[in-house]
Scaffold this motif. Structure first.
Motif: not given
Length: 287
Positions: A138-139, A165-166, A182-189
């Motif tokens: 979930t982003a 989302g943290e 994950f470091e990305r802000d808008n989606r889960v890798d």
């Protein structure tokens, strides 16, 4: 579970190298169920979906299971779903699918027509936990705190989210979820999710139960190895029906890049003979 066939086998070329199922489950399925070794760096990924003959996997059902509605509550579909959950080390589910059924758990025991006791005995005999790891992506980091998976001490729950989302996921950590960011802000890798499950959890077989958007994304990333597909004997239609979604969500491919699959097995249910139970291998090409 009494030993009885539940499926009529019309084709099976899955090529079993060694026995996988105990006798009772093997007789019920009409054959064995094994998977190849995982590819380097990630688990072996197989999916399980039910769809109408015109490819609709989401009807927009409120407060109910899409799968049970589309499959007419097929006993054979639920039995096979339980078997596949039993074969998996972990089950991967997107947030939308999880939110739609907050009281569900992705275990064989949660399915009315599964041979849950036999499946759990099989897992224990292999030295595996009673249930697969419950994994969610979930982003936004938000899932309902009242979801049944957070109330079960016998279930391991891993939540994959983003930096954005943290904060939303903090209450779930207090409910026992292992939140991984994950470091990305808008989606889960998704590639990183699979690497993490292989390296940190030693997951060899991963079952993806969707939804369609997650399935489409994983296909595009060439992260799916096999597809179990139940073709339900009904038609739904898609035009001007915003709540309805095809099997691969909004994912599209150019004609020369459409994923190709090879049919491994075809079964019909004895209790539900109008359903087709198909198993495909995805012929992944190198990028």
């Amino acid at each position: 579970m009494g030993v009885r066939p539940l499926f009529t086998v019309h084709l099976d070329r899955s090529g079993h190298a060694a026995p996988g199922l105990p006798h009772g489950l093997r007789e019920a399925y009409g054959g064995d169920l094994t998977f190849p070794d995982p590819p380097p760096g990630r688990p072996y990924v197989f999916t399980n979906f039910v769809a109408t003959l015109d490819g609709v996997a989401v009807l927009g059902v409120e407060k109910g299971s899409e799968g049970r509605v589309i499959s007419y509550g097929s006993a054979d579909d639920q039995w096979l779903m339980g078997l596949l959950r039993g074969a998996a080390d972990a089950v991967l589910v997107a947030a939308g699918t999880a939110r739609a059924e907050p009281q569900h758990t992705w275990t064989a025991r949660a399915l009315r027509h599964a041979d849950a006791a036999a499946i759990e005995e099989w897992r224990i005999s292999q030295g595996r936990p009673l249930h697969p790891i419950q994994c969610f992506v979930t982003a936004s980091g938000w899932l309902p705190e009242e979801m049944a998976v957070f109330a079960r001490e016998d279930l391991r729950v891993i939540l994959y989210t983003t930096r954005t989302g943290e904060q939303s996921a903090r209450p779930l950590r207090r409910r026992g979820a292992d939140v991984r960011v994950f470091e990305r802000d808008n989606r889960v890798d998704l590639s990183a999710v699979l690497r993490d499950l292989r390296e940190r959890e030693e997951v060899e077989c991963l079952l993806c139960e969707g939804g369609p958007s997650l399935f489409g994304q994983m296909l595009s990333l060439r992260l799916v190895d096999e597809c179990f597909h139940t073709a339900s004997p009904r038609l739904a239609g898609l035009e001007n029906a915003q709540s309805r979604r095809p099997l691969t969500g909004s994912q599209i491919w150019p004609p020369q890049e459409t994923p190709r699959l090879r049919l491994l097995s075809l079964r019909t249910g004895i209790r539900d003979p109008d359903h087709l139970f198909l198993r495909y291998r995805v012929l992944n090409r190198e990028p």
